[in-house]
Motif scaffolding. Structure first.
Motif, short mmCIF file in Angstrom:
data_model
loop_
_atom_site.label_atom_id
_atom_site.label_comp_id
_atom_site.label_asym_id
_atom_site.label_seq_id
_atom_site.Cartn_x
_atom_site.Cartn_y
_atom_site.Cartn_z
N GLN A 144 -1.99 -2.19 13.12
CA GLN A 144 -1.76 -0.89 12.48
C GLN A 144 -1.23 -1.07 11.07
N ILE A 145 -0.33 -2.02 10.88
CA ILE A 145 0.21 -2.27 9.55
C ILE A 145 -0.85 -2.93 8.68
N THR A 146 -1.53 -3.92 9.24
CA THR A 146 -2.55 -4.65 8.49
C THR A 146 -3.61 -3.70 7.96
N VAL A 147 -4.10 -2.82 8.80
CA VAL A 147 -5.14 -1.86 8.40
C VAL A 147 -4.62 -0.93 7.31
N ALA A 148 -3.39 -0.44 7.49
CA ALA A 148 -2.80 0.50 6.52
C ALA A 148 -2.68 -0.14 5.15
N VAL A 149 -2.22 -1.39 5.11
CA VAL A 149 -2.04 -2.07 3.84
C VAL A 149 -3.40 -2.39 3.20
N GLN A 150 -4.32 -2.91 3.99
CA GLN A 150 -5.62 -3.30 3.46
C GLN A 150 -6.46 -2.11 3.02
N SER A 151 -6.26 -0.97 3.66
CA SER A 151 -7.06 0.21 3.31
C SER A 151 -6.56 0.89 2.05
N GLY A 152 -5.42 0.41 1.53
CA GLY A 152 -4.92 0.96 0.27
C GLY A 152 -4.23 2.29 0.43
N SER A 153 -3.74 2.60 1.62
CA SER A 153 -2.99 3.83 1.84
C SER A 153 -1.65 3.70 1.13
N SER A 154 -1.56 4.29 -0.07
CA SER A 154 -0.38 4.08 -0.89
C SER A 154 0.88 4.64 -0.25
N ASN A 155 0.78 5.80 0.42
CA ASN A 155 1.96 6.38 1.07
C ASN A 155 2.49 5.46 2.16
N VAL A 156 1.58 4.89 2.96
CA VAL A 156 2.00 3.98 4.03
C VAL A 156 2.59 2.72 3.43
N THR A 157 1.94 2.17 2.41
CA THR A 157 2.44 0.95 1.77
C THR A 157 3.83 1.18 1.18
N ASP A 158 4.01 2.34 0.51
CA ASP A 158 5.32 2.66 -0.06
C ASP A 158 6.37 2.84 1.04
N ALA A 159 5.95 3.46 2.15
CA ALA A 159 6.88 3.66 3.27
C ALA A 159 7.28 2.32 3.87
N LEU A 160 6.33 1.39 3.98
CA LEU A 160 6.63 0.06 4.50
C LEU A 160 7.61 -0.66 3.60
N THR A 161 7.41 -0.53 2.30
CA THR A 161 8.32 -1.15 1.34
C THR A 161 9.73 -0.56 1.49
N ALA A 162 9.80 0.76 1.60
CA ALA A 162 11.11 1.42 1.75
C ALA A 162 11.80 0.98 3.04
N LEU A 163 11.05 0.90 4.12
CA LEU A 163 11.63 0.46 5.40
C LEU A 163 12.07 -0.99 5.31
N GLY A 164 11.36 -1.77 4.52
CA GLY A 164 11.78 -3.16 4.30
C GLY A 164 13.09 -3.22 3.55
N VAL A 165 13.25 -2.33 2.56
CA VAL A 165 14.51 -2.23 1.83
C VAL A 165 15.66 -1.90 2.77
N LEU A 166 15.35 -1.06 3.76
CA LEU A 166 16.38 -0.70 4.76
C LEU A 166 16.65 -1.82 5.74
N GLY A 167 15.89 -2.91 5.64
CA GLY A 167 16.15 -4.08 6.46
C GLY A 167 15.29 -4.22 7.69
N TYR A 168 14.29 -3.34 7.85
CA TYR A 168 13.44 -3.41 9.04
C TYR A 168 12.28 -4.38 8.79
N THR A 169 11.90 -5.12 9.82
CA THR A 169 10.82 -6.09 9.71
C THR A 169 9.50 -5.46 10.13
N SER A 170 8.40 -6.14 9.80
CA SER A 170 7.08 -5.64 10.19
C SER A 170 6.95 -5.56 11.71
#
Length: 200
Positions: A144-170
């Motif tokens: 689910q993450i791989t597809v979201a990132v590869q498909s260029g879904s900017s909102n999902v990619t930005d959300a993943l980055t933000a969640l990473g900032v909060l300390g959550y892993t993939s």
């Protein structure tokens, strides 16, 4: 090592809480956001981050794990010490800090006393790069993450980055992301929905 401390709130000062646990009084540095959720005489629980040096042993306490994770993430930035990290988190919630980083919003960080434009830009640069590297090495077992990132879904990619900032892993984010319909959501909505799924 302390994970959390729970006890009676004896005193509250500026960025400081005195917590009595088992007859011992612990002086714990805290953000204004955490302090606002505590009351003298009541029982409180703080998640602890320690700073141990040659001449000091300081405790930093947070009302929730996200704030603690952000504090420790900020300390990983060169030039950012505990005082600066506390100042930032006293004037921004973990969610807002994450959004400021992914949106390159240095102005949102300079609201905190003692945080100038240069250090704000360094925080954004270093943390954004750090999170990007983590999510660029996505575990293939989380499609689910791989597809979201590869498909260029900017909102999902930005959300993943933000969640990473909060300390959550993939590995933590993947199962929660799979349960929501992220296609029609804004970045902020995705973050909140994923966090809600992880709590449930």
């Amino acid at each position: 090592m302390f994970y959390h401390l729970e006890g009676k709130i004896e005193e509250i000062g500026q960025n400081l809480v005195v917590l009595t646990c088992g007859g011992l009084g612990f002086a714990v540095n805290a953000t204004l956001n955490t302090i606002s959720r505590l009351k003298i005489g009541e029982t409180g629980r703080l998640f602890i981050s320690e700073a141990i040096g040659e001449n000091n042993f300081d405790l930093y306490g947070f009302a929730d794990k996200s704030e603690k994770r952000c504090f420790e993430m900020l300390l990983s930035v060169s030039g950012v010490g505990p005082k600066a990290a506390l100042s930032i988190l006293s004037h921004s919630t973990p969610d807002n800090l994450a959004l400021a980083i992914i949106n390159d919003d240095a102005k949102a960080l300079t609201v905190a006393p003692g945080i100038g434009k240069k250090i704000a830009q360094r925080i954004i640069l270093e943390l954004k790069d750090k999170i990007a590297k983590e999510f660029n090495s996505i575990d293939s077992s989380i499609p689910q993450i791989t597809v979201a990132v590869q498909s260029g879904s900017s909102n999902v990619t930005d959300a993943l980055t933000a969640l990473g900032v909060l300390g959550y892993t993939s590995a933590e984010v993947g199962p929660a992301l799979k349960k929501i319909d992220s296609a029609s959501m804004t970045t902020e909505e995705i973050i909140k929905a994923v966090l809600k799924q992880m709590v449930n």
